[in-house]
Write a protein that holds these residues in place. Structure first.
Motif, short mmCIF file in Angstrom:
data_model
loop_
_atom_site.label_atom_id
_atom_site.label_comp_id
_atom_site.label_asym_id
_atom_site.label_seq_id
_atom_site.Cartn_x
_atom_site.Cartn_y
_atom_site.Cartn_z
N LEU A 119 0.80 -1.22 0.00
CA LEU A 119 0.00 0.00 0.00
C LEU A 119 0.84 1.27 0.00
O LEU A 119 0.31 2.35 -0.28
CB LEU A 119 -0.94 0.02 1.22
CG LEU A 119 -1.91 -1.15 1.35
CD1 LEU A 119 -2.79 -0.96 2.58
CD2 LEU A 119 -2.76 -1.32 0.10
N GLN A 120 2.11 1.15 0.32
CA GLN A 120 2.95 2.34 0.41
C GLN A 120 3.01 3.05 -0.93
O GLN A 120 3.22 2.44 -1.98
CB GLN A 120 4.37 1.95 0.85
CG GLN A 120 4.45 1.55 2.30
CD GLN A 120 5.87 1.22 2.74
OE1 GLN A 120 6.80 1.20 1.93
NE2 GLN A 120 6.05 0.97 4.03
N GLY A 121 2.78 4.35 -0.87
CA GLY A 121 2.77 5.16 -2.09
C GLY A 121 1.45 5.13 -2.82
O GLY A 121 1.22 5.96 -3.72
N ARG A 122 0.56 4.21 -2.46
CA ARG A 122 -0.74 4.10 -3.10
C ARG A 122 -1.86 4.67 -2.23
O ARG A 122 -2.78 5.29 -2.73
CB ARG A 122 -1.07 2.64 -3.43
CG ARG A 122 -0.21 2.04 -4.51
CD ARG A 122 -0.71 0.66 -4.88
NE ARG A 122 0.07 0.10 -5.97
CZ ARG A 122 -0.14 0.36 -7.25
NH1 ARG A 122 -1.14 1.16 -7.58
NH2 ARG A 122 0.61 -0.17 -8.19
N VAL A 123 -1.78 4.39 -0.94
CA VAL A 123 -2.83 4.82 -0.01
C VAL A 123 -2.25 5.87 0.91
O VAL A 123 -1.20 5.66 1.53
CB VAL A 123 -3.38 3.63 0.81
CG1 VAL A 123 -4.53 4.10 1.71
CG2 VAL A 123 -3.85 2.52 -0.13
N ARG A 124 -2.93 7.00 1.01
CA ARG A 124 -2.44 8.12 1.82
C ARG A 124 -3.56 8.60 2.73
O ARG A 124 -4.71 8.69 2.30
CB ARG A 124 -1.96 9.26 0.92
CG ARG A 124 -0.83 8.87 -0.02
CD ARG A 124 -0.47 10.01 -0.96
NE ARG A 124 -1.46 10.21 -1.99
CZ ARG A 124 -1.28 9.88 -3.28
NH1 ARG A 124 -0.17 9.30 -3.65
NH2 ARG A 124 -2.23 10.13 -4.17
N LEU A 125 -3.21 8.91 3.97
CA LEU A 125 -4.16 9.40 4.95
C LEU A 125 -3.91 10.87 5.19
O LEU A 125 -2.78 11.28 5.47
CB LEU A 125 -4.03 8.62 6.26
CG LEU A 125 -4.93 9.07 7.42
CD1 LEU A 125 -6.40 8.92 7.06
CD2 LEU A 125 -4.60 8.28 8.68
N HIS A 126 -4.97 11.68 5.11
CA HIS A 126 -4.88 13.12 5.30
C HIS A 126 -5.83 13.56 6.42
O HIS A 126 -6.87 12.94 6.65
CB HIS A 126 -5.28 13.87 4.02
CG HIS A 126 -4.63 13.37 2.78
ND1 HIS A 126 -3.46 13.89 2.28
CD2 HIS A 126 -5.00 12.38 1.91
CE1 HIS A 126 -3.13 13.26 1.17
NE2 HIS A 126 -4.05 12.34 0.92
#
Length: 387
Positions: A261-268
């Motif tokens: 998921l790294q680089g694909r899923v981001r939490l803001h």
């Protein structure tokens, strides 16, 4: 006079000084502009409020009054009102039919959460034990009987979305269903936004998926990362941007360490709606992901659609009704995040269908913008006054 009785909170800004939520205050100004007469707002007195504390300055738009928390309004609160619009999500208001002065006063209830949704929220509450949930469910059943009786004798009911409209449609001949949302005419996606997105999708660029909302079990936040893993396993090139906070935020944050998921899923963190979320949805997203596990009248659907985004979501009563009328997305069985991933993988292969559903989403949302839906609600209230 129009009297509004609402569950909106007063916020303490410093000892002895209180303020209204900005969204509620803005909405009240619109009510005042649309109502041909005076407006009074009745709110619960907040815990800690003392005699002599300073109430918010309403700039003369409306009169603000307070009632005791958990207690029904007093006759003095209702005096002078010709139409009373009361929140049916406040159980202390079910006795209003016995307090109003017929025929001079008319009573309308506004309802968001039917019994089904209330029990769904209760079931998904991780802070309550089984016995407490059982006692609360019995209490809700008792209050539901009172609510339905009040609806039968009211002069009108305003139901936010399909779950409430379907639950109470047979109780009152003057029931109005509306779609609550914040999309004003100036916020909708432009033809340039739509053309730019379509061109990008046709280029084969990775799908840009966005989710926004509270990261809580009832909103299905526990399904976001499993969905992303399932979509990755299907070979889809995508990004998933999550905007929100809540009790599941830390678990989501820790899950981002997953190499897949790294680089694909981001939490803001949450962003302001008008200046933050709307530009992101219009210009940095291709579709909206909703994992709501309850049939709440979430405005997220219609707001995402107004930004030109199709929606992928679960089969709850709100999204089922909205999708049935708009054709602006896809629906899978409740909790089946793998099926949701498979549906979106189908969009990745057939991007013309995704583009067509984006157009359908925008067209439907534009027909149900804030101005139109608010106008229908005020028209119903004004008609009762005239009658």
């Amino acid at each position: 006079m129009l009297l509004l009785i609402a569950p909106a909170p007063l916020l303490q800004i410093e000892p002895g000084r209180w303020a209204l939520e900005e969204k509620f205050a803005s909405g009240m100004k619109l009510h005042c502009e649309a109502w041909p007469g005076k407006v009074r707002v009745l709110l619960r007195r907040p815990v800690g409020f003392q005699a002599g504390d300073s109430l918010p300055d309403t700039e003369g738009w409306f009169e603000l009054a307070l009632m005791e928390p958990g207690q029904p309004p007093e006759p003095a609160h209702l005096r002078g009102a010709s139409v009373i619009c009361a929140s049916a999500d406040m159980h202390e208001l079910y006795g209003l039919p016995a307090l109003i002065e017929r025929p001079a006063q008319k009573l309308v209830y506004a309802v968001e959460y039917p019994l089904e949704t209330q029990l769904q929220i209760l079931r998904l509450d991780r802070q309550m034990g089984v016995l407490r949930k059982l006692r609360s469910a019995v209490w809700h059943l008792g209050q539901e009987r009172r609510r339905r009786q009040a609806f039968r004798v009211a002069d009108g009911v305003q139901a936010n979305g399909w779950p409430a409209a379907e639950s109470y449609g047979g109780l009152n001949a003057n029931l109005l269903m509306y779609l609550d949302g914040r999309m004003t005419a100036d916020l909708f996606a432009t033809p340039e936004d739509m053309a730019t997105r379509a061109e990008r999708l046709r280029s084969g660029a990775p799908l840009r998926i966005v989710h926004s909302g509270r990261l809580e079990p009832l909103k299905g936040a526990q399904d976001l990362l499993p969905f992303a893993r399932a979509l990755r396993a299907l070979g889809v090139d995508f990004t998933l941007d999550i905007y929100g906070d809540g009790s599941l935020a830390e678990g989501v944050r820790q899950g981002l360490a997953d190499p897949g998921l790294q680089g694909r899923v981001r939490l803001h963190r949450p962003v302001p709606f008008r200046s933050g979320l709307v530009p992101i949805l219009r210009r940095e997203a291709d579709l909206f992901l909703s994992c709501h596990r309850q049939s709440d009248p979430s405005c997220s659907y219609i707001e995402a659609m107004g930004c030109g985004l199709p929606v992928g979501g679960y089969d709850n009563r709100m999204w089922r009704g909205l999708l049935g009328e708009s054709g602006a997305g896809l629906l899978v069985p409740m909790g089946r995040y793998a099926a949701l991933a498979a549906g979106i993988a189908g969009w990745d292969r057939d991007r013309e269908d995704l583009i067509a559903k984006a157009s359908a989403a925008l067209t439907y949302a534009q027909a149900h913008g804030f101005e139109q839906e608010f106008g229908l609600r005020m028209q119903q209230l004004r008609a009762l006054k005239a009658g």
